[in-house]
Enzyme design. Structure first.
Site, PDB file in Angstrom:
ATOM      1  N   SER A 185      48.569  41.790  36.424  1.00  0.00           N
ATOM      2  CA  SER A 185      48.008  41.702  37.110  1.00  0.00           C
ATOM      3  C   SER A 185      48.374  41.721  38.853  1.00  0.00           C
ATOM      4  O   SER A 185      49.826  43.165  38.309  1.00  0.00           O
ATOM      5  CB  SER A 185      46.694  40.636  37.410  1.00  0.00           C
ATOM      6  OG  SER A 185      46.094  40.779  37.991  1.00  0.00           O
ATOM      7  N   THR A 186      48.381  41.697  39.316  1.00  0.00           N
ATOM      8  CA  THR A 186      49.199  41.796  40.591  1.00  0.00           C
ATOM      9  C   THR A 186      50.735  42.028  40.937  1.00  0.00           C
ATOM     10  O   THR A 186      51.411  40.960  40.160  1.00  0.00           O
ATOM     11  CB  THR A 186      48.484  40.536  41.395  1.00  0.00           C
ATOM     12  OG1 THR A 186      47.532  39.879  41.769  1.00  0.00           O
ATOM     13  CG2 THR A 186      49.283  41.200  43.273  1.00  0.00           C
ATOM     14  N   HIS A 197      45.048  43.646  35.062  1.00  0.00           N
ATOM     15  CA  HIS A 197      43.823  43.914  35.195  1.00  0.00           C
ATOM     16  C   HIS A 197      43.320  44.981  36.273  1.00  0.00           C
ATOM     17  O   HIS A 197      43.737  44.827  37.119  1.00  0.00           O
ATOM     18  CB  HIS A 197      43.979  42.890  36.506  1.00  0.00           C
ATOM     19  CG  HIS A 197      43.850  41.415  35.263  1.00  0.00           C
ATOM     20  ND1 HIS A 197      44.037  40.238  35.773  1.00  0.00           N
ATOM     21  CD2 HIS A 197      44.016  41.094  33.853  1.00  0.00           C
ATOM     22  CE1 HIS A 197      44.189  39.110  35.042  1.00  0.00           C
ATOM     23  NE2 HIS A 197      44.074  40.016  33.544  1.00  0.00           N
ATOM     24  N   MET A 226      48.296  36.961  38.760  1.00  0.00           N
ATOM     25  CA  MET A 226      47.765  35.275  40.027  1.00  0.00           C
ATOM     26  C   MET A 226      46.912  34.951  38.451  1.00  0.00           C
ATOM     27  O   MET A 226      46.475  35.909  37.431  1.00  0.00           O
ATOM     28  CB  MET A 226      46.853  35.523  40.949  1.00  0.00           C
ATOM     29  CG  MET A 226      47.650  36.688  41.925  1.00  0.00           C
ATOM     30  SD  MET A 226      46.258  36.847  43.442  1.00  0.00           S
ATOM     31  CE  MET A 226      45.402  38.488  42.864  1.00  0.00           C
ATOM     32  N   ASP A 258      45.433  33.890  33.316  1.00  0.00           N
ATOM     33  CA  ASP A 258      45.610  34.829  32.254  1.00  0.00           C
ATOM     34  C   ASP A 258      46.425  35.069  30.478  1.00  0.00           C
ATOM     35  O   ASP A 258      47.600  35.169  32.123  1.00  0.00           O
ATOM     36  CB  ASP A 258      44.744  36.077  32.265  1.00  0.00           C
ATOM     37  CG  ASP A 258      44.255  36.581  31.545  1.00  0.00           C
ATOM     38  OD1 ASP A 258      43.413  36.491  30.512  1.00  0.00           O
ATOM     39  OD2 ASP A 258      43.513  38.229  31.629  1.00  0.00           O
TER      40      ASP A 258
END
Length: 387
Positions: free
Chosen positions: A203-204, A231, A324, A327
């Site tokens: 993600s991030t 993501h 973040m 997940d």
């Protein structure tokens, strides 16, 4: 000129100071909406609301923000032009690029990441759509909170050795930032089976980490399929796949529902759809679905990880990179329970140690490694070396 300033917060305990955010967007509606949202958060303050990148560059030293939310398309000086000027004046500034979902803006957002932006966020096409606006609000607040907290830890180092420097600012910051003290991580043994597929969730900070990783795991990609859930919204995943193809010099694209999963290819979950893998006869195939978000995300990592157990059982190897939230942790539990292996990126090299941290502290990981050690480990594991 539209400027709303607050006085700089006096220096005290780092954890008690609200994060100072500078909003830069030529839309008064967007600035007003975001200002109201952030103003309701106790740990965030809107330090300035500006209309152009030029205003931001001219006033950043006076405003002294921790984070800038920077629109791409603005008069006088657009976001991508303002970005290096802002970072030149404040190197540790966290910049979150904001843009509408167009191919051009997606390309610019990726360029911004290479120039030092910390992250990006897609703006909803219409703020009247309650669901889209609420998702935007949730994502923006979380990005500001997590990226801001990490930047403050980096600017108040305890005592931590630096890893080897990297060429771009984002990679350099990720590799060198000290990590806070955390609870010991319990590790499992690697699977007794040789892995048959590599699954990655991120993600991030994921795009930068993925690009660095795929460039170093050519021997793995050549012999095994690689499936990635990052993501990201639609259009952005299209661009990411193109970047991964260039970085790896291997075929990489958004996955297609029903296509066979084959070695030598990188399959990326398309924005807005969950990607799973299922068995069709004797071969694994891609299954995409339009179900509800999982862990506030669509695509989400958990559906991919969990589905792989039915196909590869204990021969599944999953990697959880920076991001973040949590997940990937539940799906990772399924993989570990089936006898497969999970690796997590370590805290010091993660932009945000949410997803990999959740996996690590769940006790499902066989290894927790710095980014620059993951590729060599993967090459060894897929060659049959489990040491």
């Amino acid at each position: 000129m539209s400027v709303a300033l607050t006085s700089p917060v006096a220096h005290g305990p780092v954890q008690q100071e609200p994060l100072r955010v500078m909003l830069v967007d030529d839309s008064v509606v967007i600035r007003g909406m975001i200002s109201r949202w952030l103003g309701s958060e106790p740990d965030i303050v809107v330090a300035a609301s500006l209309r152009t990148g030029l205003e931001a560059v001219n006033q950043i030293e006076r405003i002294n923000p921790d984070i800038a939310v920077l629109d791409i398309e603005m008069p006088e000086l657009d976001g991508i032009s303002a970005l290096p000027l802002l970072l030149a004046k404040k190197r540790n500034l966290v910049v979150i690029m904001a843009s509408t979902l167009t191919r051009r803006n997606a390309e610019i957002s990726f360029k911004a990441l290479s120039l030092g932006a910390s992250d990006y966020i897609p703006k909803p096409e219409s703020t009247r759509e309650a669901t889209a606006a609420e998702t935007f609000r949730h994502d923006l607040v979380q990005k500001i909170r997590h990226l801001g907290a990490r930047a403050r830890r980096s600017s108040h180092p305890t005592a931590a050795p630096s890893l080897a420097p990297a060429h771009d600012r984002v990679r350099d910051a990720a590799l060198r930032a000290p990590a806070p003290v955390s609870a010991p991580v319990v590790k499992r043994s690697f699977s007794s089976q040789n892995p048959k597929a590599l699954l990655i969730g991120s993600s991030t900070g994921g795009p930068q980490a993925l690009m660095a990783l795929v460039a170093e795991i050519g021997p793995v990609i050549d012999r095994f399929p690689v499936l990635i859930t990052q993501h990201m919204p639609p259009t952005f995943t299209t661009i990411l796949a193109e970047h991964l193809a260039r970085a790896s010099n291997r075929p990489a694209r958004e996955a297609i529902d029903g296509e066979a999963v084959k070695a030598g290819h990188i399959y990326l979950a398309p924005g807005g759809r969950h990607m799973r893998v299922v068995r069709h006869g004797i071969e694994p195939v891609i299954a995409l679905d339009d179900g509800p978000p999982v862990n506030f995300c669509k695509p989400a990592v958990d559906p991919l990880f969990a589905s792989a157990v039915d196909v590869w059982q204990g021969a599944t190897l999953a990697l959880v990179l920076t991001g973040m939230g949590s997940d990937g942790m539940r799906g990772g539990k399924d993989i570990a329970a089936a006898g497969g292996s999970v690796i997590a990126q370590d805290e010091a090299t993660s932009v945000v140690w949410g997803m990999p941290g959740a996996a690590a502290h769940a006790g499902i990981c066989a290894a927790v490694l710095p980014l620059n050690q993951i590729a060599p480990k993967l090459v060894r594991l897929f060659s049959g070396d489990r040491s």
